[in-house]
Design an enzyme around this catalytic site. Structure first.
Site, PDB file in Angstrom:
ATOM      1  N   ALA A 103     -38.303  43.665  47.993  1.00  0.00           N
ATOM      2  CA  ALA A 103     -38.950  43.827  46.691  1.00  0.00           C
ATOM      3  C   ALA A 103     -38.111  44.628  45.702  1.00  0.00           C
ATOM      4  O   ALA A 103     -38.024  44.225  44.497  1.00  0.00           O
ATOM      5  CB  ALA A 103     -40.274  44.145  46.750  1.00  0.00           C
ATOM      6  N   GLU A 104     -37.575  45.698  46.009  1.00  0.00           N
ATOM      7  CA  GLU A 104     -36.884  46.626  45.291  1.00  0.00           C
ATOM      8  C   GLU A 104     -35.431  46.262  44.845  1.00  0.00           C
ATOM      9  O   GLU A 104     -35.207  46.288  43.512  1.00  0.00           O
ATOM     10  CB  GLU A 104     -36.807  48.214  45.855  1.00  0.00           C
ATOM     11  CG  GLU A 104     -38.105  48.873  45.974  1.00  0.00           C
ATOM     12  CD  GLU A 104     -38.649  49.416  44.527  1.00  0.00           C
ATOM     13  OE1 GLU A 104     -37.629  49.429  43.690  1.00  0.00           O
ATOM     14  OE2 GLU A 104     -39.880  49.325  44.520  1.00  0.00           O
ATOM     15  N   SER A 105     -34.737  46.011  45.802  1.00  0.00           N
ATOM     16  CA  SER A 105     -33.192  45.528  45.419  1.00  0.00           C
ATOM     17  C   SER A 105     -32.637  44.206  46.051  1.00  0.00           C
ATOM     18  O   SER A 105     -31.391  44.009  45.704  1.00  0.00           O
ATOM     19  CB  SER A 105     -32.403  46.848  46.046  1.00  0.00           C
ATOM     20  OG  SER A 105     -32.615  46.616  47.379  1.00  0.00           O
ATOM     21  N   VAL A 118     -40.144  46.721  51.244  1.00  0.00           N
ATOM     22  CA  VAL A 118     -39.866  47.380  50.017  1.00  0.00           C
ATOM     23  C   VAL A 118     -38.449  47.277  49.503  1.00  0.00           C
ATOM     24  O   VAL A 118     -38.350  47.075  48.380  1.00  0.00           O
ATOM     25  CB  VAL A 118     -40.390  48.994  50.470  1.00  0.00           C
ATOM     26  CG1 VAL A 118     -39.680  49.945  49.360  1.00  0.00           C
ATOM     27  CG2 VAL A 118     -41.918  49.211  50.470  1.00  0.00           C
ATOM     28  N   TYR A 164     -46.342  43.778  42.483  1.00  0.00           N
ATOM     29  CA  TYR A 164     -45.535  44.433  43.144  1.00  0.00           C
ATOM     30  C   TYR A 164     -46.174  44.809  44.557  1.00  0.00           C
ATOM     31  O   TYR A 164     -45.679  44.354  45.723  1.00  0.00           O
ATOM     32  CB  TYR A 164     -45.048  45.859  42.582  1.00  0.00           C
ATOM     33  CG  TYR A 164     -44.121  46.606  43.452  1.00  0.00           C
ATOM     34  CD1 TYR A 164     -42.710  46.348  43.672  1.00  0.00           C
ATOM     35  CD2 TYR A 164     -44.517  47.684  44.241  1.00  0.00           C
ATOM     36  CE1 TYR A 164     -42.019  47.056  44.446  1.00  0.00           C
ATOM     37  CE2 TYR A 164     -43.757  48.633  45.141  1.00  0.00           C
ATOM     38  CZ  TYR A 164     -42.297  48.099  45.320  1.00  0.00           C
ATOM     39  OH  TYR A 164     -41.796  48.751  46.015  1.00  0.00           O
TER      40      TYR A 164
END
Length: 196
Positions: free
Chosen positions: A94-96, A91, A181
């Site tokens: 993928a997020e940052s 996560v 995502y």
């Protein structure tokens, strides 16, 4: 509905492909480009070769900080909340991209890209503090996993699109961004499991 295509860099051999980005403006005009100049552009179609390479390898040069730096915090929070640390890493990736100072156009911030309201509900004082952010993000993942009875795909979809959207569609919402995502996070997770 009006479509506007802006494809840049078409010089010489065009055998190389690229990601295509899309956004719809306030007047309903849909814009496409392979070289986004505005944060409103979101991924629409991935370059298959590039995406395949991204899914099978990790390049630390793409990360803003060394992922190993956050390992102790991730391990501690994963253990505390009973969430697989590979999922937490996926996560964050993928997020940052492991950038603790990342802020999205919508206001999500930090490693796990917590929205202001979510951060407030989770009592995260400083979303740009890696420890606070990861703790809040893992706690939120635990809540989503519990809500969807351990279904990771639904929990990940809710992390991206929101709990209400997953409930509304009784499954992963039919948004390309969310579906991409979920696939990306699950692929990253497998890669992290293989290296743990």
């Amino acid at each position: 509905m009006v479509f506007v295509f802006l494809i840049c860099g078409v010089v010489g051999d065009y055998s190389a492909s690229a990601d295509i980005y899309r956004y719809e403006d306030d007047e309903g005009v849909v814009h496409f480009t392979d070289a986004p100049t505005d944060r409103r552009f979101k991924i629409f179609m991935r370059d298959i070769k590039k995406d395949r390479k991204l899914r099978t390898t990790f390049k630390l040069a793409r990360f803003t900080r060394n992922p190993a730096e956050f390992e102790p915090i991730i391990n501690q929070c994963a253990l505390e909340f009973g969430v697989d640390k590979s999922l937490v890493k996926a996560v964050i990736h993928a997020e940052s991209g492991y950038n603790p100072n990342a802020v999205s156009p919508k206001g999500a911030s930090g490693l796990m890209q917590l929205m202001p309201k979510t951060a407030k509900d989770l009592k995260v004082a400083n979303t740009l503090d890696p420890s606070d952010n990861i703790r809040g993000g893992v706690r939120y993942l635990r809540f989503l996993l519990d809500t969807f009875r351990g279904d990771e795909a639904l929990a990940i979809a809710a992390y991206n699109a929101g709990l209400s959207r997953v409930a509304q569609y009784n499954g992963i919402p039919p948004y390309q961004e969310t579906r991409t995502y979920v696939d990306r996070v699950l692929t990253y997770r497998k890669s992290y499991q293989a290296t743990n």
